[in-house]
Design an enzyme around this catalytic site. Structure first.
Site, PDB file in Angstrom:
ATOM      1  CE  LYS A  44      -3.171   3.131   0.671  1.00  0.00           C
ATOM      2  NZ  LYS A  44      -4.020   3.565  -0.470  1.00  0.00           N
ATOM      3  CG  ASN A  68     -10.230   4.313  -3.833  1.00  0.00           C
ATOM      4  OD1 ASN A  68      -9.524   4.973  -3.093  1.00  0.00           O
ATOM      5  ND2 ASN A  68      -9.915   4.060  -5.094  1.00  0.00           N
ATOM      6  CB  CYS A 129       0.173  12.754  -3.717  1.00  0.00           C
ATOM      7  SG  CYS A 129      -0.211  11.311  -2.759  1.00  0.00           S
ATOM      8  CG  ASN A 192      -3.587   5.591  -9.024  1.00  0.00           C
ATOM      9  OD1 ASN A 192      -4.561   5.033  -8.556  1.00  0.00           O
ATOM     10  ND2 ASN A 192      -2.637   6.122  -8.275  1.00  0.00           N
ATOM     11  CB  SER A 193      -8.418   4.872  -9.400  1.00  0.00           C
ATOM     12  OG  SER A 193      -7.793   5.850  -8.588  1.00  0.00           O
ATOM     13  N   GLY A 248      -5.151  -1.938 -14.592  1.00  0.00           N
ATOM     14  CA  GLY A 248      -6.447  -1.320 -14.887  1.00  0.00           C
ATOM     15  C   GLY A 248      -7.388  -2.257 -15.615  1.00  0.00           C
ATOM     16  CB  THR A 271     -11.115  -3.459  -9.061  1.00  0.00           C
ATOM     17  OG1 THR A 271     -10.797  -2.059  -8.991  1.00  0.00           O
ATOM     18  CG2 THR A 271     -12.590  -3.669  -8.788  1.00  0.00           C
TER      19      THR A 271
HETATM   20  C1  YRO Z   1      -5.465   9.507  -4.064  1.00  0.00           C
HETATM   21  C2  YRO Z   1      -4.316   9.714  -3.097  1.00  0.00           C
HETATM   22  C3  YRO Z   1      -4.859   9.691  -1.666  1.00  0.00           C
HETATM   23  C4  YRO Z   1      -3.739  11.089  -3.373  1.00  0.00           C
HETATM   24  C5  YRO Z   1      -3.210   8.666  -3.316  1.00  0.00           C
HETATM   25  C6  YRO Z   1      -3.527   7.253  -2.812  1.00  0.00           C
HETATM   26  C7  YRO Z   1      -4.564   6.563  -3.654  1.00  0.00           C
HETATM   27  C8  YRO Z   1      -5.818   6.230  -3.167  1.00  0.00           C
HETATM   28  C9  YRO Z   1      -6.236   6.513  -1.774  1.00  0.00           C
HETATM   29  O1  YRO Z   1      -5.524   6.104  -0.818  1.00  0.00           O
HETATM   30  O2  YRO Z   1      -7.304   7.161  -1.660  1.00  0.00           O
HETATM   31  N1  YRO Z   1      -6.758   5.636  -3.965  1.00  0.00           N
HETATM   32  C10 YRO Z   1      -6.480   5.334  -5.284  1.00  0.00           C
HETATM   33  O3  YRO Z   1      -7.342   4.809  -6.023  1.00  0.00           O
HETATM   34  N2  YRO Z   1      -5.255   5.631  -5.783  1.00  0.00           N
HETATM   35  C11 YRO Z   1      -4.284   6.242  -5.028  1.00  0.00           C
HETATM   36  O4  YRO Z   1      -3.175   6.510  -5.559  1.00  0.00           O
END
Ligand code: YRO
Length: 310
Positions: A44, A68, A129, A192-193, A248, A271
């Site tokens: 994580k 999320n 971030c 990433n998402s 993805g 996912t």
């Molecule tokens: C979205 C951030 C909190 C800035 C980074 C951590 C993160 C999160 C998260 O911890 O919310 N969720 C995601 O789908 N991708 C990510 O990279």
């Protein structure tokens, strides 16, 4: 038929990994992945200190995937660095250490700690971030990406991968590739998402997660075409020394095959791994081997990046 893969000198006895963020925040979860068919595990994303993260409900599964807004809940860098140091170099199973500082300084502070540690594996720098709260995420500010990588490579001598959010404009592929091609990066992990989606429950006439008024990152079926476009778009633009991890929308051997056709060296499952657990690595390995056998392929090199155009 072999599902072995490599990123530079780093060997994976299986092309499948978990994706950072799902079922990988504790040593128990990470050990389960290492003991599975997967070719390694990704932690994580860590921050310098432990974090509680956002209020629940902060993740919601839907028929097409999930949304999320976790807010980076994690046990802090020291916890994951210790796990990585203790579990590296075990029969071609890579432990990838993911970090996501909330500022440039936090990222540099964590990279210094990793540089000075006995960790010898890959570090994955998550650029989703925001540099400054309320501003755009670093990866959407190309000069900010150049700035942080310039500062990092002044002292960081170990191998680093960059986790990117999806881009939606071909010129953005040109811009991010132009920056990344200037640095000795081991790989790019895309995607990433898809940020700031919104899932609505018409029955309750409400959003489904509490943070950010219901806005959150999308994963699963929602994102596969975007993920494949980003893997392919980056493969066609990045210098060959930069490998690609495809992430993805993967939930079958066919999805993995498509990511590799687009150029992925290794793939990550988020996912769907959240839904199924570690058995998914066995199922998808079997499905991928069946597809390869039907097509007469014996290694991933036989078809990687060979997507045809019409
Ligand atoms: C979205 C951030 C909190 C800035 C980074 C951590 C993160 C999160 C998260 O911890 O919310 N969720 C995601 O789908 N991708 C990510 O990279």
């Amino acid at each position: 038929i072999s599902l072995k893969a490599n990123i530079g000198k780093y060997r994976f006895n299986n092309v499948l990994l978990n994706a950072a963020g799902i079922r990988c925040a504790t040593t128990d979860e990470l050990t389960k992945i290492l003991h599975s068919t997967a070719g390694g595990c990704v932690t994580k994303s860590a921050t310098p200190q432990p974090r509680e993260g956002n209020e629940s409900p902060r993740m919601k599964a839907t028929p097409m995937g999930c949304i999320n807004s976790m807010g980076l809940p994690n046990h802090g860098l020291d916890y994951y660095l210790k796990f990585a140091e203790e579990n590296q170099d075990k029969n071609d199973n890579q432990v990838i250490l993911s970090i996501a500082g909330l500022s440039v300084d936090q990222n540099l502070e964590m990279l210094h700690k990793i540089q000075d540690s006995s960790f010898t594996g890959l570090t994955e720098l998550n650029l989703s971030c925001p540099n400054i709260k309320g501003e755009s995420q670093i990866a959407y500010d190309f000069e900010a990406v150049r700035d942080i990588l310039t500062k990092a490579f002044k002292f960081f001598k170990k191998d680093i991968g960059i986790k990117l959010p999806p881009y939606f404009d071909l010129h953005q592929f040109d811009q991010i590739a132009a920056v990344l091609n200037d640095f000795p990066i081991a790989y790019v992990n895309s995607i990433n998402s898809i940020g700031n989606g919104l899932v609505v429950n018409a029955d309750t006439e409400s959003v489904v997660i509490k943070p950010k008024g219901g806005f959150g990152g999308l994963g699963g079926d929602y994102v596969k075409p975007t993920a494949l476009a980003n893997v392919r778009g980056l493969r066609l633009r990045l210098k060959p020394e930069i490998a690609i991890i495809g992430t993805g929308g993967i939930k079958s051997g066919r999805d993995v095959f498509e990511h590799i056709l687009c150029g992925a060296n290794v793939v990550q499952i988020g996912t769907a791994f959240g839904f199924d657990g570690v058995s998914i690595f066995d199922r998808i390995s079997k499905e991928l081997k069946e597809i390869m056998a039907e097509k007469g392929y014996t290694s991933l090199d036989d078809f990687r990046g060979k997507l045809k155009t019409l």
